[in-house]
Design a protein around this motif. Structure first.
Motif, PDB file in Angstrom:
ATOM      1  N   VAL A 230       0.586  -1.255  -0.021  1.00  0.00           N
ATOM      2  CA  VAL A 230      -0.111  -0.012   0.225  1.00  0.00           C
ATOM      3  C   VAL A 230       1.122   1.098  -0.341  1.00  0.00           C
ATOM      4  O   VAL A 230       0.926   1.835  -0.652  1.00  0.00           O
ATOM      5  N   SER A 231       1.716   1.662   1.156  1.00  0.00           N
ATOM      6  CA  SER A 231       2.233   2.430   0.976  1.00  0.00           C
ATOM      7  C   SER A 231       3.542   2.623  -0.222  1.00  0.00           C
ATOM      8  O   SER A 231       3.369   3.406  -0.379  1.00  0.00           O
ATOM      9  N   ARG A 232       3.365   1.704  -0.492  1.00  0.00           N
ATOM     10  CA  ARG A 232       5.491   1.628  -1.817  1.00  0.00           C
ATOM     11  C   ARG A 232       4.069   1.794  -3.324  1.00  0.00           C
ATOM     12  O   ARG A 232       4.361   2.709  -3.972  1.00  0.00           O
ATOM     13  N   ILE A 233       3.400   1.180  -3.352  1.00  0.00           N
ATOM     14  CA  ILE A 233       2.786   1.964  -4.636  1.00  0.00           C
ATOM     15  C   ILE A 233       1.904   3.106  -4.542  1.00  0.00           C
ATOM     16  O   ILE A 233       2.249   3.630  -5.823  1.00  0.00           O
ATOM     17  N   ALA A 234       1.020   3.562  -3.630  1.00  0.00           N
ATOM     18  CA  ALA A 234       0.650   4.879  -2.798  1.00  0.00           C
ATOM     19  C   ALA A 234       2.026   6.608  -3.649  1.00  0.00           C
ATOM     20  O   ALA A 234       1.746   6.913  -4.273  1.00  0.00           O
ATOM     21  N   LEU A 235       3.239   5.611  -3.410  1.00  0.00           N
ATOM     22  CA  LEU A 235       4.235   6.501  -2.994  1.00  0.00           C
ATOM     23  C   LEU A 235       5.065   6.744  -4.315  1.00  0.00           C
ATOM     24  O   LEU A 235       4.541   7.940  -5.453  1.00  0.00           O
ATOM     25  N   LEU A 236       4.910   5.223  -5.154  1.00  0.00           N
ATOM     26  CA  LEU A 236       5.405   6.053  -6.708  1.00  0.00           C
ATOM     27  C   LEU A 236       4.356   6.383  -7.966  1.00  0.00           C
ATOM     28  O   LEU A 236       4.613   6.852  -8.671  1.00  0.00           O
ATOM     29  N   ALA A 237       2.906   6.007  -7.434  1.00  0.00           N
ATOM     30  CA  ALA A 237       2.093   6.935  -8.194  1.00  0.00           C
ATOM     31  C   ALA A 237       1.280   7.930  -7.311  1.00  0.00           C
ATOM     32  O   ALA A 237       1.002   8.509  -8.240  1.00  0.00           O
ATOM     33  N   LYS A 238       2.361   8.577  -6.393  1.00  0.00           N
ATOM     34  CA  LYS A 238       1.815   9.779  -5.923  1.00  0.00           C
ATOM     35  C   LYS A 238       0.313   9.520  -5.851  1.00  0.00           C
ATOM     36  O   LYS A 238      -0.858  10.972  -6.510  1.00  0.00           O
ATOM     37  N   ALA A 239      -0.075   8.962  -5.052  1.00  0.00           N
ATOM     38  CA  ALA A 239      -2.018   8.284  -4.891  1.00  0.00           C
ATOM     39  C   ALA A 239      -2.115   8.734  -3.830  1.00  0.00           C
ATOM     40  O   ALA A 239      -1.203   8.778  -3.081  1.00  0.00           O
ATOM     41  N   GLN A 240      -3.638   9.199  -3.942  1.00  0.00           N
ATOM     42  CA  GLN A 240      -4.303   9.215  -2.447  1.00  0.00           C
ATOM     43  C   GLN A 240      -4.317   8.562  -1.422  1.00  0.00           C
ATOM     44  O   GLN A 240      -4.579   7.518  -1.974  1.00  0.00           O
ATOM     45  N   VAL A 241      -4.473   7.829   0.190  1.00  0.00           N
ATOM     46  CA  VAL A 241      -4.931   6.547  -0.083  1.00  0.00           C
ATOM     47  C   VAL A 241      -6.198   6.839   0.856  1.00  0.00           C
ATOM     48  O   VAL A 241      -6.580   7.898   1.471  1.00  0.00           O
ATOM     49  N   CYS A 242      -7.260   5.993   0.683  1.00  0.00           N
ATOM     50  CA  CYS A 242      -8.858   6.673   0.872  1.00  0.00           C
ATOM     51  C   CYS A 242      -8.806   5.356   1.305  1.00  0.00           C
ATOM     52  O   CYS A 242      -8.293   4.068   0.933  1.00  0.00           O
ATOM     53  N   SER A 243      -9.643   4.439   2.478  1.00  0.00           N
ATOM     54  CA  SER A 243     -10.566   3.462   3.220  1.00  0.00           C
ATOM     55  C   SER A 243     -11.640   4.030   2.755  1.00  0.00           C
ATOM     56  O   SER A 243     -12.492   4.019   2.027  1.00  0.00           O
ATOM     57  N   VAL A 244     -11.625   1.873   2.339  1.00  0.00           N
ATOM     58  CA  VAL A 244     -13.383   1.353   1.608  1.00  0.00           C
ATOM     59  C   VAL A 244     -13.705   0.389   2.762  1.00  0.00           C
ATOM     60  O   VAL A 244     -13.168  -0.646   3.260  1.00  0.00           O
ATOM     61  N   THR A 245     -14.874   0.666   3.739  1.00  0.00           N
ATOM     62  CA  THR A 245     -14.864  -0.133   4.624  1.00  0.00           C
ATOM     63  C   THR A 245     -16.886  -1.216   3.871  1.00  0.00           C
ATOM     64  O   THR A 245     -17.322   0.040   4.077  1.00  0.00           O
ATOM     65  N   THR A 246     -16.945  -1.872   4.176  1.00  0.00           N
ATOM     66  CA  THR A 246     -18.478  -1.996   4.169  1.00  0.00           C
ATOM     67  C   THR A 246     -19.082  -3.503   5.069  1.00  0.00           C
ATOM     68  O   THR A 246     -18.687  -4.445   5.326  1.00  0.00           O
ATOM     69  N   SER A 247     -19.301  -2.338   6.212  1.00  0.00           N
ATOM     70  CA  SER A 247     -20.210  -2.973   7.434  1.00  0.00           C
ATOM     71  C   SER A 247     -21.796  -2.878   7.048  1.00  0.00           C
ATOM     72  O   SER A 247     -22.767  -2.495   6.288  1.00  0.00           O
ATOM     73  N   LEU A 248     -22.778  -4.053   8.457  1.00  0.00           N
ATOM     74  CA  LEU A 248     -23.382  -4.352   8.343  1.00  0.00           C
ATOM     75  C   LEU A 248     -24.359  -2.902   8.452  1.00  0.00           C
ATOM     76  O   LEU A 248     -23.782  -2.773   9.623  1.00  0.00           O
ATOM     77  N   ASN A 249     -25.657  -2.793   7.741  1.00  0.00           N
ATOM     78  CA  ASN A 249     -26.088  -1.883   8.450  1.00  0.00           C
ATOM     79  C   ASN A 249     -27.332  -2.169   9.543  1.00  0.00           C
ATOM     80  O   ASN A 249     -27.536  -3.537  10.170  1.00  0.00           O
ATOM     81  N   PRO A 250     -28.111  -1.276  10.501  1.00  0.00           N
ATOM     82  CA  PRO A 250     -28.911  -1.730  12.070  1.00  0.00           C
ATOM     83  C   PRO A 250     -29.645  -3.072  11.741  1.00  0.00           C
ATOM     84  O   PRO A 250     -29.979  -3.532  12.593  1.00  0.00           O
ATOM     85  N   ASP A 251     -30.902  -2.998  10.258  1.00  0.00           N
ATOM     86  CA  ASP A 251     -31.168  -3.333  10.069  1.00  0.00           C
ATOM     87  C   ASP A 251     -30.954  -5.419  10.285  1.00  0.00           C
ATOM     88  O   ASP A 251     -31.816  -6.540   9.820  1.00  0.00           O
ATOM     89  N   GLY A 252     -29.450  -5.796  10.099  1.00  0.00           N
ATOM     90  CA  GLY A 252     -28.716  -6.851   9.625  1.00  0.00           C
ATOM     91  C   GLY A 252     -28.762  -7.134   7.927  1.00  0.00           C
ATOM     92  O   GLY A 252     -29.147  -9.042   8.262  1.00  0.00           O
ATOM     93  N   GLN A 253     -29.887  -6.414   7.485  1.00  0.00           N
ATOM     94  CA  GLN A 253     -29.837  -7.162   6.310  1.00  0.00           C
ATOM     95  C   GLN A 253     -29.329  -7.079   4.470  1.00  0.00           C
ATOM     96  O   GLN A 253     -28.893  -7.279   3.945  1.00  0.00           O
ATOM     97  N   SER A 254     -28.231  -5.661   5.475  1.00  0.00           N
ATOM     98  CA  SER A 254     -28.214  -4.820   4.152  1.00  0.00           C
ATOM     99  C   SER A 254     -26.372  -3.788   4.364  1.00  0.00           C
ATOM    100  O   SER A 254     -26.598  -3.975   5.995  1.00  0.00           O
ATOM    101  N   TYR A 255     -25.811  -3.567   3.825  1.00  0.00           N
ATOM    102  CA  TYR A 255     -24.746  -2.596   4.214  1.00  0.00           C
ATOM    103  C   TYR A 255     -24.399  -1.683   3.343  1.00  0.00           C
ATOM    104  O   TYR A 255     -25.407  -1.203   2.608  1.00  0.00           O
ATOM    105  N   THR A 256     -23.322  -0.842   4.151  1.00  0.00           N
ATOM    106  CA  THR A 256     -23.249   0.533   3.178  1.00  0.00           C
ATOM    107  C   THR A 256     -21.521   0.264   3.618  1.00  0.00           C
ATOM    108  O   THR A 256     -20.868   0.281   3.987  1.00  0.00           O
ATOM    109  N   CYS A 257     -21.601   1.330   2.240  1.00  0.00           N
ATOM    110  CA  CYS A 257     -19.972   0.933   1.475  1.00  0.00           C
ATOM    111  C   CYS A 257     -19.658   2.335   1.877  1.00  0.00           C
ATOM    112  O   CYS A 257     -20.572   3.454   1.133  1.00  0.00           O
TER     113      CYS A 257
END
Length: 295
Positions: free
Chosen positions: A214-241
């Motif tokens: 992650v660090s090496r590629i981002a440095l070489l590409a001069k790229a921003q690094v953002c997290s992407v997290t997909t977790s369960l919603n309170p309904d227990g049936q759907s997700y939010t990415c």
């Protein structure tokens, strides 16, 4: 797996894709519960991972987390029928995408994912989301399956909205070229992929073999690094990415420091939702300095 069993499993996937999502999830819950009761190796892996990472919890507390974890794991398998074979509307009902950055602005961006149970749901929904923004061939890194019958099919299903699946063994030059062209790249580095190009840094207080890519590629590409997290919603049936804002002061010129920070981020994502993490992975497969193996 024989050809007959492969086609039987394929037929089961198509069957699951036509079921209402609640019934699909019920079947997943049952399959996960059955798996948790069988004397299989991964059951031991889950128990060992939880004991090592959460020694402060009682045996009963860890056992309850493991039961929930297996049910969610079974569910994450059956709902893939929706993700791979379902319609755009089915996917949008199952997963909503929220981004704190404009992914279509041409800025080089490396999206760092984590193996929560919704990782497949997030990857497919994000691919659909980016296709509707007009982004061409965003890349996702993956590990090739041993089953060639399903490996080729799953790649095709994952790419149906324009994403490009890239084997982790492919040259990092291709990823860097994609990033510089303004095509987001998704990578989920919270796996033990071997000691090459990795360092041992803490993960829940345990020295853990973690790639520095992650660090090496981002440095070489001069790229921003953002997290992407997909977790369960309170309904227990759907997700939010959720795609975050770019991490500040990342990458640095210190790969070890960056990789420590990466694992700290993973811990912060796991703590509120322990039962959602992929504890079935042998996260501590390699040990430093010939220490005894965990598994």
């Amino acid at each position: 797996m024989s050809l007959f069993l492969n086609y039987l499993a394929l037929g089961f996937l198509y069957f699951l894709s036509y079921l209402p999502i609640r019934l699909n999830h019920c079947i997943g819950d049952v399959l996960g519960t059955i798996a948790s009761s069988l004397p299989i190796e991964r059951k031991k892996v889950v128990a060992i991972n939880l004991q090592r990472c959460f020694p402060e919890l009682s045996d009963q507390e860890r056992a309850e987390i493991a039961k929930k974890n297996w049910r969610l794991f079974g569910r994450s398998m059956t709902e893939r029928a929706y993700l791979w074979l379902g319609s755009k509307n089915q996917i949008k009902k199952l997963v909503s995408v929220q981004s704190e950055v404009p992914l279509d602005d041409g800025v080089p961006r490396l999206l760092v994912g984590i193996h929560l149970m919704g990782i497949e749901a997030g990857a497919v929904a994000l691919s659909l989301y980016m296709s509707e923004l007009g982004i061409k061939e965003p890349s996702t890194l993956y590990v090739k399956m041993k089953n060639d019958f399903f490996d080729s099919r799953i790649c095709t299903w994952r790419e149906r909205f324009g994403a490009k699946m890239r084997n982790r063994l492919q040259s990092s030059r291709e990823m860097i070229r994609s990033l510089k062209a303004g095509q987001p790249v998704v990578i989920s580095p919270d796996m033990d992929l071997g000691v090459q190009d990795s360092v041992f840094v803490p993960f829940f207080g345990i020295p853990t073999c973690t790639v520095t890519s992650v660090s090496r590629i981002a440095l070489l590409a001069k790229a921003q690094v953002c997290s992407v997290t997909t977790s369960l919603n309170p309904d227990g049936q759907s997700y939010t990415c959720q795609i975050s804002k770019p991490w500040e002061n990342f990458p640095s010129n210190d790969f070890v420091h960056d990789t420590k920070r990466l694992n700290q981020h993973f811990e912060s994502m796991i703590q509120p939702r322990i039962e959602e993490y992929y504890w079935v992975h042998k996260r501590f497969k390699n040990r430093p300095d010939n220490q005894p193996k965990f598994y």
